[in-house]
Design a protein around this motif. Sequence first.
Motif, short mmCIF file in Angstrom:
data_model
loop_
_atom_site.label_atom_id
_atom_site.label_comp_id
_atom_site.label_asym_id
_atom_site.label_seq_id
_atom_site.Cartn_x
_atom_site.Cartn_y
_atom_site.Cartn_z
N TYR A 1 0.87 -1.18 0.00
CA TYR A 1 0.00 0.00 0.00
C TYR A 1 0.91 1.22 0.00
N SER A 2 0.90 1.97 -1.09
CA SER A 2 1.70 3.19 -1.15
C SER A 2 0.79 4.36 -1.52
N GLY A 3 1.01 5.49 -0.87
CA GLY A 3 0.20 6.67 -1.14
C GLY A 3 -0.74 6.98 0.00
N SER A 4 -1.64 7.93 -0.24
CA SER A 4 -2.56 8.40 0.80
C SER A 4 -3.51 7.31 1.25
N ILE A 5 -3.86 7.36 2.53
CA ILE A 5 -4.86 6.44 3.07
C ILE A 5 -6.23 7.03 2.76
N THR A 6 -6.96 6.37 1.88
CA THR A 6 -8.27 6.84 1.44
C THR A 6 -9.27 5.68 1.50
N GLU A 7 -10.53 6.01 1.41
CA GLU A 7 -11.55 4.97 1.39
C GLU A 7 -11.36 4.07 0.17
N GLU A 8 -11.05 4.65 -0.97
CA GLU A 8 -10.85 3.88 -2.18
C GLU A 8 -9.70 2.90 -2.04
N ASN A 9 -8.56 3.38 -1.53
CA ASN A 9 -7.41 2.50 -1.36
C ASN A 9 -7.67 1.42 -0.32
N ASN A 10 -8.35 1.78 0.76
CA ASN A 10 -8.70 0.78 1.76
C ASN A 10 -9.57 -0.31 1.16
N ASN A 11 -10.55 0.09 0.36
CA ASN A 11 -11.44 -0.91 -0.25
C ASN A 11 -10.67 -1.84 -1.18
N LYS A 12 -9.64 -1.32 -1.82
CA LYS A 12 -8.79 -2.18 -2.66
C LYS A 12 -8.10 -3.23 -1.79
N VAL A 13 -7.61 -2.81 -0.63
CA VAL A 13 -6.97 -3.75 0.30
C VAL A 13 -7.97 -4.84 0.70
N PHE A 14 -9.16 -4.42 1.11
CA PHE A 14 -10.16 -5.37 1.60
C PHE A 14 -10.56 -6.36 0.50
N THR A 15 -10.68 -5.86 -0.72
CA THR A 15 -11.07 -6.73 -1.84
C THR A 15 -9.96 -7.72 -2.18
N LEU A 16 -8.73 -7.23 -2.22
CA LEU A 16 -7.60 -8.12 -2.51
C LEU A 16 -7.51 -9.23 -1.46
N TYR A 17 -7.68 -8.86 -0.22
CA TYR A 17 -7.60 -9.85 0.87
C TYR A 17 -8.75 -10.85 0.76
N SER A 18 -9.95 -10.34 0.52
CA SER A 18 -11.14 -11.20 0.44
C SER A 18 -11.02 -12.19 -0.71
N ASN A 19 -10.46 -11.74 -1.83
CA ASN A 19 -10.38 -12.59 -3.03
C ASN A 19 -9.18 -13.52 -3.04
N ALA A 20 -8.22 -13.29 -2.13
CA ALA A 20 -7.01 -14.11 -2.13
C ALA A 20 -7.29 -15.50 -1.57
N GLU A 21 -6.92 -16.52 -2.31
CA GLU A 21 -7.10 -17.89 -1.83
C GLU A 21 -6.20 -18.16 -0.64
N LEU A 22 -4.95 -17.70 -0.74
CA LEU A 22 -4.02 -17.78 0.39
C LEU A 22 -3.94 -16.38 0.99
N LEU B 1 0.83 -6.38 5.72
CA LEU B 1 0.58 -5.17 4.94
C LEU B 1 1.88 -4.36 4.94
N ILE B 2 2.39 -4.07 3.75
CA ILE B 2 3.60 -3.27 3.59
C ILE B 2 3.16 -1.88 3.14
N ILE B 3 3.46 -0.86 3.94
CA ILE B 3 2.88 0.46 3.66
C ILE B 3 3.93 1.57 3.69
N SER B 4 3.80 2.49 2.75
CA SER B 4 4.51 3.76 2.75
C SER B 4 3.46 4.84 2.51
N SER B 5 3.22 5.67 3.51
CA SER B 5 2.14 6.65 3.40
C SER B 5 2.40 7.85 4.31
#
Length: 253
Positions: A31-52, A57-61
Amino acid sequence: MLRISVAFLFAVFASAVNAEVIINSDGNIEYSGSITEENNNKVFTLYSNAELKPKRLIISSLGGHVDYGMQLGEWLLANQLAVEIGDYCMSSCANYVFLAGTEKILGKYSFIGFHGGLLQRAVLPFKDQQYLKAVTKLTATCDLVLFDRTYKAQLAFPFSGSRLRECALMQATGVDYKILLAGQYEKYRVDILQLDVWSYDLEALAALGVKSIKLKDGEWLPPKALGEQSIFYFNAAEITFLNGQVGVNFEDM
């Protein structure tokens, strides 16, 4: 003398404008860049869809809106992920994301920068020891009704509905609330005023209840200055001093 604020840091860390949220080749979320609702939702979706499921979370913000910082921190706690700091983690990233990791992994040159919270005073610096004591007790109680009887009119954000959410998150992390406000105390304000950002060394972080810190490269050598402006790092002695001012040792609470 010109005051160099957090806005100056945006220019120093210019790469932060390129927001990106991905799963890397190791299966961890970056996760790089500003913490926003859009970016958070991307995190949640990636995690939800990941089989493993990703474990880290690696972050620079540089941070973002407090509510989205808290949203990400709450999600980390709920899913028990570690947090690895890339180049920097500041403001709401430091307050709510770094502190929420089951492990806090620091790279050799990672920077963690704090500059306030939702219970900060409107007029700074503060020198009221009773206020510092009340803030420390909030870590254990989150009794904002009692706190507001004395301090609500003096706060920078007196009507924020997010204050209880912030306190509950701090309580869940087990970290002393003073970590968000120590740099605004009168004794240290002159050293911090130019950048309006401060940090802590490893012993100070431990004294404030920050646990499970891992050093990715075996050592941590964060930057000591930005340009010509020195960064103030609290050490354990300064935390002991602050605890002495309020008559409360956080580790005994």
